[in-house]
Motif scaffolding. Structure first.
Motif, PDB file in Angstrom:
ATOM      1  N   CYS A   1      -6.510  -3.223   9.094  1.00 43.54           N
ATOM      2  CA  CYS A   1      -6.427  -4.414   9.937  1.00 43.54           C
ATOM      3  C   CYS A   1      -5.223  -5.215   9.450  1.00 43.54           C
ATOM      4  O   CYS A   1      -4.641  -4.905   8.424  1.00 43.54           O
ATOM      5  CB  CYS A   1      -7.719  -5.223   9.895  1.00 43.54           C
ATOM      6  SG  CYS A   1      -7.787  -6.506   8.654  1.00 43.54           S
TER       7      CYS A   1
ATOM      8  N   LYS B   1     -15.011  -2.422   6.414  1.00 38.90           N
ATOM      9  CA  LYS B   1     -14.123  -1.544   7.159  1.00 38.90           C
ATOM     10  C   LYS B   1     -13.070  -0.914   6.242  1.00 38.90           C
ATOM     11  O   LYS B   1     -12.780   0.278   6.337  1.00 38.90           O
ATOM     12  CB  LYS B   1     -13.456  -2.375   8.245  1.00 38.90           C
ATOM     13  CG  LYS B   1     -12.408  -1.655   9.038  1.00 38.90           C
ATOM     14  CD  LYS B   1     -12.193  -2.421  10.308  1.00 38.90           C
ATOM     15  CE  LYS B   1     -10.833  -2.200  10.887  1.00 38.90           C
ATOM     16  NZ  LYS B   1     -10.720  -2.873  12.176  1.00 38.90           N
TER      17      LYS B   1
ATOM     18  N   ARG C   1      -8.414 -11.089  10.602  1.00 33.08           N
ATOM     19  CA  ARG C   1      -8.914 -11.350   9.249  1.00 33.08           C
ATOM     20  C   ARG C   1      -7.757 -11.522   8.280  1.00 33.08           C
ATOM     21  O   ARG C   1      -6.858 -10.687   8.231  1.00 33.08           O
ATOM     22  CB  ARG C   1      -9.771 -10.191   8.778  1.00 33.08           C
ATOM     23  CG  ARG C   1     -11.247 -10.462   8.883  1.00 33.08           C
ATOM     24  CD  ARG C   1     -12.001  -9.318   8.282  1.00 33.08           C
ATOM     25  NE  ARG C   1     -11.784  -9.248   6.852  1.00 33.08           N
ATOM     26  CZ  ARG C   1     -12.469  -9.967   5.969  1.00 33.08           C
ATOM     27  NH1 ARG C   1     -13.406 -10.787   6.350  1.00 33.08           N
ATOM     28  NH2 ARG C   1     -12.221  -9.858   4.678  1.00 33.08           N
TER      29      ARG C   1
END
Ligand code: SF4
Lengths: 209, 952
Positions: free
Chosen positions: B61, B95, B241
Motif C-alpha cells: 500500500c 496486509k 494508510r
C-alpha cells in the motif's frame, strides 16, 4: 525370460517417455519436442497424443496458446504445475515441499541449475525421473545388480510417495482447462496413467514373488 | 515365478544385450538439473541453513513500510515491521504481513506473454524474454519513426520505484512519463506547491524523531506536541494508510490530550478515533475553509488572548499577503447567486456545507486559538474535487497564518522535508535534449520536455508529471499549444503500464476500455502497442499486447521515502531471488535499451544504460548520491557544527563524525555519499536529524528571527502567497509565472481556464465553483431534482486494487463500504498458524464475507424503502450505473452514497474471491464523468458527483 525382455523394453520406453514429458512441461509445445513423439518406440501412451496432434496446425500458435491458457495465463489457468500448490498446506509456491525436494535431489546427486524453475515444478520432477530412468539403463548395461535394485527402489519411492500424491489432481485440473479432444486433455490422461503403470512395473520388479 | 533376487539378476543379465543396442539421445540437451559431485552433494546436504534476517520495504500500500523479513533456505518465511525505521517503527499491518501470499502466489505472472486474441479477451501465448523485448522494441522503433517518440506514454502506476523505466523513456525521447499520482490527488497538492513548492501537509505526530540535543548529541524524541488536528476528507487509518499517522494520532490524543476532529460526509474509520465527527456535504471543503479564514480574519485580535488567532510573524517569512488578503476580501461583499448570501460568511458556508454555522464558528475559533494545531485535507476529498485547488490553497494559508506551518506539533509539508533521492539516475536531464519537429511546414527546435502532452498541451500547469485527460488522449491525440512546438500534433500510439491498473483506477473503466480497444479504418488498434509490466495480473493486463513479469517487491531493489516529516530513507532490498522468469526493473531497462539500440535507435547510448548500470545496486547508489539533500536549517539546527543554510549530503555516520568537505561557493556540506552498502549495514535505514521552523534563522545582530532564504524551496525561498510576480530586479517569478508566460506568448487560453472564465493563472487567491455540484453552482442546480444524491468514494486499505488476492483480508469489515453482505460461495482461505500459512476450502454462507457495498443514510433508505442487503442501482447523469447491495446506517450524511474505491465489480479472474462477487458489487469509477476534469491541471473529479439511487 520373456517377462524379463518385456521389462527391459519397458525400461527403454519409460526413459523416452519421461524425457518427452519433462520437455513438454518445461519447454512447452516446441516443434522439437513434438517431433520427438514420433521417435519413441510404438506404445499406447504416446500413440493417442500423436493422434491428437493431427488436428493442430503445427506451424500455428494453437497448441502454445492452449498450454499458456492452462498453465501460465493468470486469468485463465486451471492447473498449477507445482507440487507445493497441491501438497503444502499453504498452497503457496516455493514451500517446504520445494525445499525437501532440494535435499532429495542433492541426495540423488542433482541440483537445480535453471533458476526460473523450482524443484517441485512438474517438469523438474519428470526430469529427475528421466535422469534416473536413463541411469537405470546404464546400470542395466553394466549389469550392476545391487545398484540397479537401489535405483529402482528410489524411483518407486519418488513416484509413489511424492508424485502420485499430487499428479492425479494436477491432471484433473489440466482437464478442467482443456476440451476432451485436445492435446493437453490427452496429455493429462497419459501422464496420470503412465505414472501409475510405471509404479506398478517397478513394484513388480522389486516384488519377492 | 522367479524370486526377486533372481529376477533382478536375470534382468541385469538380459539387459546387457537388449539395452546395449539401444542408445537414447535426449530430446534436448538443456537440463533443468545438473549433476553434482560428492563434495557439492555433501555440502548441500549438510548445509544448516538458519534463519537470516533481512531488511526491505513493503509496496502492498502507499505507506511502503520498512520491513524485516526472515529468510530460510532462500525462502522468505515471515514478514515483520522494521524497528530501525521511525516510519512504521516495527509495526506491520495484517496486509503487509500477508505479503508472502502475493510473492508466492501460484497466480503470479510467471513468463512473458504476447496477446493472441482481441484486446480484453485474455488470450495469450508464452514467449521468451528475447521475443517479448524484440516485439516491444520493434513496435517502439516503428512508432517513433512514424509518429515521433512523444507518442509513447510510460505510466508507472502505483509504486514509487519507477526511475529505471522513466530514464529509459526519457532517453527514447518522450517526456510523457507519468504515474498514478499524476491522476490522483493533484488538487490536494496544489496549495502547498504554490506556496511552499511542497506537496502534502501532514501533522507533526511522527515519532520517534531524531533530534539534536543542547549538548550536541542526538536523541530519539517521542513527545507528542500536537493539540488539535482537523482531518478533512483524510482517512489515514483506512484509505491512504500512513503507518506513523494513524499511530501518531492515537498517541497525540492519549499522551497530549490532542483533540482530533474529522470532517467527512461519512463516519470514516479515522472518525471513529476522533473526538468529533462533522458530516459535511460532499464537495464543499473549500467553502468550509473559506468561511474559517474569513472568520479568523474578521475576529482576530492580537491583544485579546482569547482571539489571538493569527501569528503575524508569518508576514516576515512570506511574500504577498497583502495581495492575497485583498483578493480574498474582494469576495466578501459579493452575493452568491445560489443562496443570496455573502461569500465566505458563516451563514453562506452553513447553506453550502450543511454544517450549522455555530459549528463552523467553533471550528474556526478552535483552530485559531489552539496551538500547535494542524489542518489536514485529504486525497479523495478535496483532492478529487473539481475545485480542490481552492481548498488546498485556503488550507495551506490557514496553517501558515496561524503560525502552525513547520511548528513543533503543527503542520509539516512532507515533500520538502523528506530526503531527496533519484538525482541523475532518473534521467530527467535528458528532457533538456534538443529536438526538431516540422510544425506547419516549418522546422522548429525545442526540448524534449516541451513536447509534453499536458504541460505544453491543454493543461500548462500540469507540473509534477500530472496527466490531464487520459483516455481521450488515446482517441484524439495531442495538440501542443504552448512553447516552440505550438501547433504540433501527435497521436498516442503506445501505452506502457507498469505496476498500475489504469483501466480500473485512472478514470471510467468503460472509457478506458473503449480507448484501448478503439480501431482505425483499417481495423488496427489506434493505440498500436499496450504493454503491461507487473508481478500480478490485474484487469489492465487483459488489454495488453505484451505482458512482462516483474520481480516482486521482495526480489528487487529500490528506495522508499513516503511522507515522513523529516529526512529519512529506507532500502527496498531484494531478500530473495526473483521467482519464475520475472526480471528486475534495471534488467528490463537494460534489455529494452539494448534492443532499441541494436535496432538503430541512436538516442539510446550504451553508456547511459547497460554499460553504466551493471547491477541494480549501481543504479540505486546513483539515486542515493543526492541524499538527504536538505539545507541545514531550523531549530534545533540539525548540524550545529556546520554552516547554517548549506545543503547536506552524505550518510548520517560521516556527517556525525565530521568526515565531510565543505564547499562554501556552492554551499554544500558533503559527507561520504550514502550507499546501498551503508544502508545494509544499518538495517536498511538512514535517518537524519529533524528540526522545526526550517524557514528561519537567528540574527544575532538584530537579535531576532529572520527568514533564512534557504527554505522552503520556492523561487524566492520565502513562503509565497503570490504566484506570478516581478522581483525588484525585474524577473518574473512565482509558481504560475512560467505557465502564464507560455499562455501570453501563445495567446491561447487553456481549456480548463476557459471553462471557469479565467484568462490566465491567477496571481493570488482565486475561487470557482464545481461544475456539477447542484448545491454550489447555479448552472448545475437542475441536477438536484433528478439526481438528489452525491456520490463519494474512498479506499479500503485491505481490499485495494492490486492486493485482493490475500483472501483472508476480505473478512475484516470496515466503514459502510466493506460489509459482510455476500451471497453464499466457496473459496480457499488462509489461516495463519505458528507453522505458517494454512489454506483450506471453506463455504461462506450469506452474510459471512465482506464485499464492496453502497453506503447510504437510514433516512434516505427509509424513504426509498431500502434496507441493508437490498440490491440497488446508482446512476449518474450520463446514465452510467453500478449495482450493489445497500448498507444502511446513520454513519453517513443524508443525501450521500459512498462506494469503496476499486474493490467491487472486479473482472480479472485470479483476484481471489473479489472476482466471484463482481456481478453484485459496484465499481466506483464507472460513475465518473469523463469531462469532469478539474480546470487547473485536468485532474479527474472522481468524487462529489450527483447521482440517483433506485431499488431493484
Ligand atoms: S500499512 Fe501498507 S506498507 Fe505498511 S505494512 Fe501495511 S500494507 Fe504494508
Amino acid at each position: 525370460m520373456k517377462e524379463v525382455q518385456e521389462i527391459v523394453g519397458w525400461f527403454v520406453l519409460r526413459a523416452a517417455i519421461y524425457d518427452f514429458l519433462r520437455s513438454i512441461f518445461i519447454l512447452g509445445p516446441k516443434p522439437g519436442v513434438l517431433t520427438a513423439l514420433y521417435r519413441i518406440p510404438a506404445n499406447p501412451y504416446t500413440q493417442t497424443l500423436s493422434e491428437s496432434l493431427l488436428k493442430y496446425d503445427v506451424a500455428g500458435d494453437d497448441l502454445l496458446v492452449e498450454h499458456t491458457q492452462i498453465f501460465t495465463n493468470p486469468a485463465t489457468m486451471t492447473a498449477v504445475p507445482y507440487a507445493s500448490y497441491y501438497l503444502s498446506p499453504s498452497k503457496l509456491l516455493a514451500s517446504e515441499v520445494t525445499i525437501s525436494l532440494r535435499k532429495l535431489y542433492a541426495e540423488l546427486g542433482y541440483t537445480l541449475q535453471d533458476k526460473t524453475l523450482l524443484e517441485d515444478h512438474v517438469g523438474v520432477e519428470l526430469e529427475v525421473m528421466y535422469r534416473l530412468a536413463a541411469k537405470t539403463l546404464d546400470t542395466l548395461k553394466e549389469g550392476k545388480e545391487k545398484e540397479l535394485e537401489e535405483l529402482i527402489r528410489k524411483q518407486l519411492y519418488f513416484i509413489k510417495d511424492h508424485m502420485l500424491k499430487w499428479i492425479p489432481q494436477f491432471c484433473s485440473d489440466i482437464k478442467k482447462g482443456a476440451s476432451k479432444d485436445s492435446f493437453y486433455y490427452k496429455l493429462a490422461i497419459m501422464l496420470e496413467t503412465f505414472l501409475a503403470d510405471d509404479a506398478k512395473m517397478l513394484e513388480l520388479v522389486l516384488s519377492e514373488e | 515365478m522367479v524370486s526377486r533376487r533372481t529376477f533382478l539378476k536375470g534382468l541385469a543379465l538380459a539387459g546387457l544385450g537388449a539395452v546395449a543396442a539401444y542408445s537414447y539421445k535426449p530430446i534436448i540437451d538443456k537440463f533443468a538439473l545438473r549433476e553434482i559431485g560428492e563434495e557439492e552433494r555433501k555440502s548441500l546436504l549438510e548445509a544448516k541453513d538458519g534463519v537470516q534476517v533481512k531488511y526491505t520495504a513493503d509496496v502492498m500500500c502507499p505507506s511502503e513500510c520498512a520491513l524485516e523479513v526472515w529468510v530460510k533456505d532462500g525462502r522468505a518465511i515471515r514478514i515483520y515491521g522494521n524497528y530501525a525505521s521511525p516510519h512504521n517503527y516495527g509495526a506491520v499491518c495484517g496486509k503487509g504481513a500477508a505479503g508472502l501470499g502475493l510473492v508466492y502466489s501460484p497466480y503470479r505472472i510467471k513468463k512473458p506473454m504476447i496477446r493472441v486474441g482481441e484486446r480484453g479477451e485474455g488470450k495469450f501465448k508464452e514467449v521468451s524474454w528475447e521475443e517479448a523485448i524484440d516485439y516491444i522494441a520493434r513496435k517502439l522503433v516503428e512508432i517513433k519513426k512514424k509518429y515521433g517518440p512523444e507518442s509513447v506514454i510510460m505510466d508507472t502506476g502505483d509504486v514509487t520505484d519507477r526511475d529505471q523505466y522513466w530514464r529509459l523513456f526519457f532517453a527514447f525521447g518522450t517526456p510523457n512519463c507519468v504515474e498514478h499520482g499524476s491522476i490522483c490527488d493533484t488538487p490536494r497538492r496544489h496549495g502547498p506547491k504554490l506556496m511552499l513548492n511542497g506537496k502534502r501537509i501532514e501533522p507533526d505526530i511522527m515519532v520517534p524523531r531524531l533530534v539534536r540535543q543542547p549538548d550536541g548529541s542526538l536523541a530519539w524524541d517521542f513527545t507528542q506536541k500536537a493539540r488539535l488536528i482537523i482531518y478533512v476528507g483524510w482517512n489515514p487509518f483506512l484509505a491512504t494508510r500512513i503507518a506513523w499517522e494513524s499511530r501518531g494520532t492515537v498517541a497525540a490524543k492519549v499522551e497530549n490530550g490532542c483533540k482530533v476532529i474529522v470532517v467527512d460526509p461519512s463516519f470514516s474509520n479515522t472518525a471513529t478515533h476522533a473526538d468529533e465527527w462533522i458530516p459535511i456535504r460532499p464537495g464543499t471543503d473549500a467553502d468550509l475553509f473559506a468561511a474559517m479564514l474569513r472568520y479568523i480574519l474578521e475576529n482576530d485580535d492580537p491583544k485579546d488572548p482569547a482571539r489571538r488567532y493569527i501569528d503575524w510573524e508569518f508576514k516576515k517569512y512570506s511574500i504577498g499577503w497583502e495581495d492575497f488578503e485583498k483578493a480574498f476580501r474582494e469576495w466578501w461583499d459579493k452575493v452568491d447567486p445560489v443562496n443570496g448570501l455573502k461569500y465566505f460568511t458563516l451563514e453562506w458556508a452553513e447553506n453550502r456545507t450543511g454544517i450549522p454555522k455555530e459549528k463552523i464558528r467553533e471550528l474556526a475559533h478552535l483552530f485559531g486559538i489552539t496551538k500547535p494545531a494542524a489542518l489536514i485535507w485529504g486525497m479523495q476529498a478535496p483532492g478529487h474535487h473539481y475545485n480542490g485547488y481552492c481548498a488546498s490553497i485556503l488550507g495551506t494559508v490557514l496553517n501558515i497564518i496561524t503560525g502552525n506551518f513547520d511548528a513543533p506539533g503543527g503542520a509539516i509539508d512532507t515533500e520538502i522535508t523528506k530526503s531527496s533521492k533519484g538525482g541523475t539516475a532518473t534521467g530527467r536531464w535528458m528532457l533538456g535534449r534538443k529536438v526538431k519537429r516540422i510544425v506547419n511546414g516549418k522546422e522548429v527546435e525545442g526540448t524534449v520536455a516541451q513536447l509534453h502532452m499536458d504541460h505544453y498541451g491543454d493543461w500548462p500547469a500540469a507540473w509534477d508529471d500530472v496527466v490531464g485527460d487520459y483516455p481521450r488522449r488515446f482517441r484524439e491525440g495531442v495538440t501542443i499549444r504552448y512553447g516552440p512546438f505550438r501547433g504540433h500534433k501527435y497521436p498516442i500510439k503506445a501505452y506502457i503500464l507498469r505496476t498500475g491498473n489504469s483501466v480500473i483506477t485512472a478514470g471510467a473503466p468503460w472509457d478506458w476500455i473503449d480507448a484501448l480497444t478503439a480501431k482505425d479504418e483499417r481495423g488496427e488498434y489506434k493505440v498500436e502497442l499496450v504493454v503491461y509490466i507487473d508481478t500480478i495480473f490485474l484487469e489492465s493486463a487483459l488489454y495488453a499486447d505484451v505482458v512482462l513479469p516483474e520481480a516482486s517487491y521482495l526480489e528487487r531493489m529500490s528506495l522508499s521515502d513516503i511522507y515522513p516529516t523529516y529526512p529519512m530513507i529506507f532500502l527496498r532490498d531484494p531478500v530473495i531471488e526473483p521467482l519464475h522468469e520475472s526480471k528486475k526493473p534495471t534488467e528490463i531497462m537494460n534489455m529494452l535499451a539494448k534492443r532499441l539500440y541494436e535496432l538503430g535507435d541512436t538516442d539510446i547510448k550504451p553508456e547511459d544504460f547497460w554499460e553504466k548500470y551493471k547491477t541494480e545496486e549501481d543504479f540505486v547508489n546513483e539515486m542515493l548520491a543526492v541524499a538527504p539533500g536538505r539545507p541545514n536549517t531550523g531549530q534545533p539546527l540539525p548540524y550545529p557544527q556546520y554552516p547554517e543554510g548549506y545543503t547536506i549530503l552524505g550518510d548520517p555516520e560521516s556527517l556525525e563524525k565530521g568526515e565531510v568537505t565543505i564547499d562554501h561557493e556552492k554551499k554544500v556540506i558533503r559527507g561520504r555519499l550514502l550507499t546501498v552498502k551503508w544502508l545494509r549495514e544499518h538495517k536498511g535505514v538512514a535517518v537524519w536529524p529533524m528540526s522545526w521552523y526550517r524557514y528561519r534563522r537567528w540574527d544575532p545582530e538584530k537579535k531576532e528571527w529572520v527568514p533564512n532564504k534557504a527554505w522552503p524551496p520556492t523561487p524566492s525561498r520565502m513562503i509565497e502567497l503570490v504566484w506570478d510576480y516581478t522581483t525588484p530586479d525585474g524577473k518574473r517569478q512565482g509558481l504560475y509565472a512560467p505557465h502564464n508566460i507560455k499562455i501570453e506568448e501563445a495567446g491561447d487560453i487553456p481549456r480548463g481556464l476557459q471553462e471557469i472564465g479565467f484568462t490566465k493563472f491567477p496571481r493570488t487567491f482565486y475561487w470557482f465553483e464545481q461544475k456539477y455540484n447542484p448545491y454550489t453552482n447555479p448552472k448545475a442546480a437542475r441536477l438536484k431534482t433528478e439526481y438528489p444524491f452525491m456520490f463519494i468514494s474512498g479506499r479500503v486499505h485491505h481490499a485495494m486494487s492490486g492486493t485482493q488476492m490475500v483472501a483472508s483480508l476480505g473478512q475484516c469489515p470496515s466503514e459502510g463500504t466493506w460489509q459482510p453482505l455476500n451471497k453464499e460461495f466457496e473459496t480457499e482461505i488462509e489461516d495463519y498458524t505458528p507453522e505458517g500459512i494454512r489454506i483450506r476450502k471453506k463455504k461462506f454462507r450469506e452474510g459471512e464475507w465482506c464485499i464492496a457495498t453502497i453506503w447510504m443514510n437510514s433516512e434516505d433508505a427509509a424513504k426509498l424503502g431500502i434496507k441493508t442487503g437490498d440490491l440497488i442501482r446508482v446512476v449518474n447523469p450520463l446514465g452510467k450505473h453500478v449495482v450493489g447491495r445497500a448498507y444502511v446506517s446513520e454513519g453517513i450524511r443524508p443525501g450521500v452514497v459512498k462506494i469503496p474505491f476499486a474493490t467491487g465489480g472486479r473482472f480479472s479472474p485470479g483476484l481471489g474471491p473479489a472476482y466471484l462477487h463482481k456481478d453484485y458489487t459496484p465499481l466506483d469509477n464507472t460513475l465518473f464523468i469523463p469531462d469532469y476534469l478539474s480546470p487547473i491541471m485536468g485532474q479527474p473529479a472522481f468524487t462529489a458527483i450527483p447521482v440517483k439511487v433506485e431499488k431493484l
